[in-house]
Motif scaffolding. Structure first.
Motif, short mmCIF file in Angstrom:
data_model
loop_
_atom_site.label_atom_id
_atom_site.label_comp_id
_atom_site.label_asym_id
_atom_site.label_seq_id
_atom_site.Cartn_x
_atom_site.Cartn_y
_atom_site.Cartn_z
N LEU A 20 47.36 8.47 32.50
CA LEU A 20 47.90 8.75 31.16
C LEU A 20 47.01 9.70 30.37
CD1 LEU A 20 49.21 5.21 30.18
CD2 LEU A 20 50.48 7.14 31.11
N THR A 21 45.71 9.55 30.47
CA THR A 21 44.80 10.46 29.76
C THR A 21 44.96 11.88 30.30
OG1 THR A 21 43.24 8.65 29.40
CG2 THR A 21 42.39 10.89 29.14
N CYS A 22 45.09 12.01 31.62
CA CYS A 22 45.30 13.33 32.23
C CYS A 22 46.56 13.98 31.66
CB CYS A 22 45.45 13.21 33.75
SG CYS A 22 44.05 12.47 34.61
N LYS A 23 47.64 13.21 31.62
CA LYS A 23 48.92 13.75 31.15
C LYS A 23 48.83 14.15 29.68
CE LYS A 23 50.75 13.56 35.05
NZ LYS A 23 50.76 14.82 35.79
N ALA A 24 48.13 13.36 28.87
CA ALA A 24 47.96 13.72 27.45
C ALA A 24 47.15 15.00 27.32
CB ALA A 24 47.30 12.57 26.70
N ASN A 25 46.05 15.12 28.07
CA ASN A 25 45.25 16.34 28.03
C ASN A 25 46.05 17.55 28.48
OD1 ASN A 25 42.87 15.15 27.08
ND2 ASN A 25 42.13 14.72 29.14
N GLU A 26 46.85 17.37 29.52
CA GLU A 26 47.68 18.48 30.02
C GLU A 26 48.66 18.94 28.95
OE1 GLU A 26 49.51 17.19 33.70
OE2 GLU A 26 47.54 16.77 34.58
N ARG A 27 49.33 17.99 28.31
CA ARG A 27 50.37 18.32 27.34
C ARG A 27 49.78 18.90 26.05
NH1 ARG A 27 51.93 13.62 26.35
NH2 ARG A 27 51.44 13.44 24.17
N ILE A 28 48.70 18.29 25.56
CA ILE A 28 48.15 18.67 24.25
C ILE A 28 47.19 19.86 24.34
CG2 ILE A 28 46.73 17.87 22.33
CD1 ILE A 28 47.88 15.02 22.99
N VAL A 29 46.38 19.91 25.38
CA VAL A 29 45.33 20.94 25.45
C VAL A 29 45.64 22.00 26.50
CG1 VAL A 29 42.87 21.35 25.86
CG2 VAL A 29 43.60 19.30 24.61
N LEU A 30 45.76 21.62 27.76
CA LEU A 30 45.89 22.61 28.83
C LEU A 30 47.18 23.42 28.73
CD1 LEU A 30 44.48 20.43 31.73
CD2 LEU A 30 43.29 22.18 30.41
N ALA A 31 48.23 22.84 28.19
CA ALA A 31 49.50 23.57 28.05
C ALA A 31 49.62 24.32 26.73
CB ALA A 31 50.68 22.61 28.22
N SER A 32 48.60 24.22 25.88
CA SER A 32 48.69 24.92 24.60
C SER A 32 48.63 26.44 24.82
CB SER A 32 47.56 24.48 23.65
OG SER A 32 46.37 25.16 23.93
N GLU A 33 49.33 27.16 24.02
CA GLU A 33 49.38 28.62 24.16
C GLU A 33 48.01 29.24 24.00
OE1 GLU A 33 51.86 30.41 25.35
OE2 GLU A 33 52.91 28.50 25.56
N ARG A 34 47.20 28.71 23.08
CA ARG A 34 45.84 29.25 22.88
C ARG A 34 45.00 29.11 24.14
NH1 ARG A 34 43.43 26.15 18.11
NH2 ARG A 34 41.59 27.40 18.58
N VAL A 35 45.06 27.94 24.77
CA VAL A 35 44.26 27.70 25.97
C VAL A 35 44.78 28.55 27.13
CG1 VAL A 35 43.71 25.97 27.74
CG2 VAL A 35 43.42 25.42 25.31
N LYS A 36 46.09 28.57 27.35
CA LYS A 36 46.64 29.38 28.44
C LYS A 36 46.29 30.85 28.26
CE LYS A 36 50.96 27.97 28.32
NZ LYS A 36 52.36 27.66 28.64
N ALA A 37 46.36 31.36 27.04
CA ALA A 37 46.03 32.76 26.78
C ALA A 37 44.55 33.04 27.06
CB ALA A 37 46.39 33.13 25.35
N GLU A 38 43.69 32.12 26.67
CA GLU A 38 42.26 32.33 26.87
C GLU A 38 41.88 32.23 28.34
OE1 GLU A 38 38.83 33.55 24.85
OE2 GLU A 38 40.94 33.54 24.35
N LEU A 39 42.48 31.31 29.07
CA LEU A 39 42.24 31.24 30.51
C LEU A 39 42.62 32.56 31.19
CD1 LEU A 39 43.53 27.63 31.26
CD2 LEU A 39 41.19 28.43 31.61
N ALA A 40 43.75 33.11 30.81
CA ALA A 40 44.20 34.39 31.39
C ALA A 40 43.29 35.54 30.95
CB ALA A 40 45.64 34.66 30.98
N ARG A 41 42.97 35.59 29.67
CA ARG A 41 42.15 36.69 29.14
C ARG A 41 40.77 36.72 29.78
NH1 ARG A 41 38.66 38.43 25.23
NH2 ARG A 41 38.07 36.42 24.37
N ARG A 42 40.22 35.56 30.02
CA ARG A 42 38.87 35.48 30.60
C ARG A 42 38.89 35.41 32.14
NH1 ARG A 42 35.02 34.82 26.68
NH2 ARG A 42 35.83 34.28 24.64
N ARG A 43 40.11 35.56 32.71
CA ARG A 43 40.28 35.63 34.16
C ARG A 43 39.83 34.38 34.90
NH1 ARG A 43 37.28 39.40 36.65
NH2 ARG A 43 38.67 39.35 38.41
N PHE A 44 40.05 33.22 34.32
CA PHE A 44 39.69 31.97 34.96
C PHE A 44 40.59 31.69 36.15
CE2 PHE A 44 36.95 30.81 31.54
CZ PHE A 44 36.16 29.78 32.04
N ALA A 45 39.97 31.25 37.23
CA ALA A 45 40.72 30.67 38.34
C ALA A 45 40.85 29.18 38.01
CB ALA A 45 39.96 30.86 39.64
#
Length: 111
Positions: A20-45
């Motif tokens: 449940l904690t994983c799913k909450a983190n995925e929904r609230i943080v990892l799927a946020s547009e700010r985080v997705k954009a920063e992962l892409a901008r900084r070329r994170f694998a």
């Protein structure tokens, strides 16, 4: 290791379908547009270690970081490939973004 050697920062997300904690983190943080954009901008694998079926290799890696279960989030920097940042189990967008910027502080726009 190969990604870090090529100069790419790496996020490893240890998760499971029943966590449940994983799913909450995925929904609230990892799927946020700010985080997705920063992962892409900084070329994170982004690598996902799915522990839903209790894979032994994943259990060993969790144990290496003193964990008995998920979630576990590791951020590797090419500048310190043997010293990943271990994030807390409950993430926030701001903490996550700060960690990404420290792992990959300079972004080459031509890459």
């Amino acid at each position: 290791t190969a990604l870090l050697r090529d100069g790419r920062p790496v996020l490893v997300e240890f998760t499971a379908d029943w966590c449940l904690t994983c799913k909450a983190n995925e929904r609230i943080v990892l799927a946020s547009e700010r985080v997705k954009a920063e992962l892409a901008r900084r070329r994170f694998a982004v690598l996902k270690a799915d522990w839903t079926r209790r894979d032994e290799a994943i259990r060993l890696e969790l144990a290496r970081f003193g964990k008995a279960g998920v979630p576990l989030y590791l951020v590797y920097s090419p500048g310190a490939p043997d010293q990943p940042v271990v994030l807390p189990e409950i993430l926030t967008v701001d903490l996550f973004l700060e960690t990404l910027s420290q792992a990959a502080p300079e972004v080459d726009a031509t890459s």
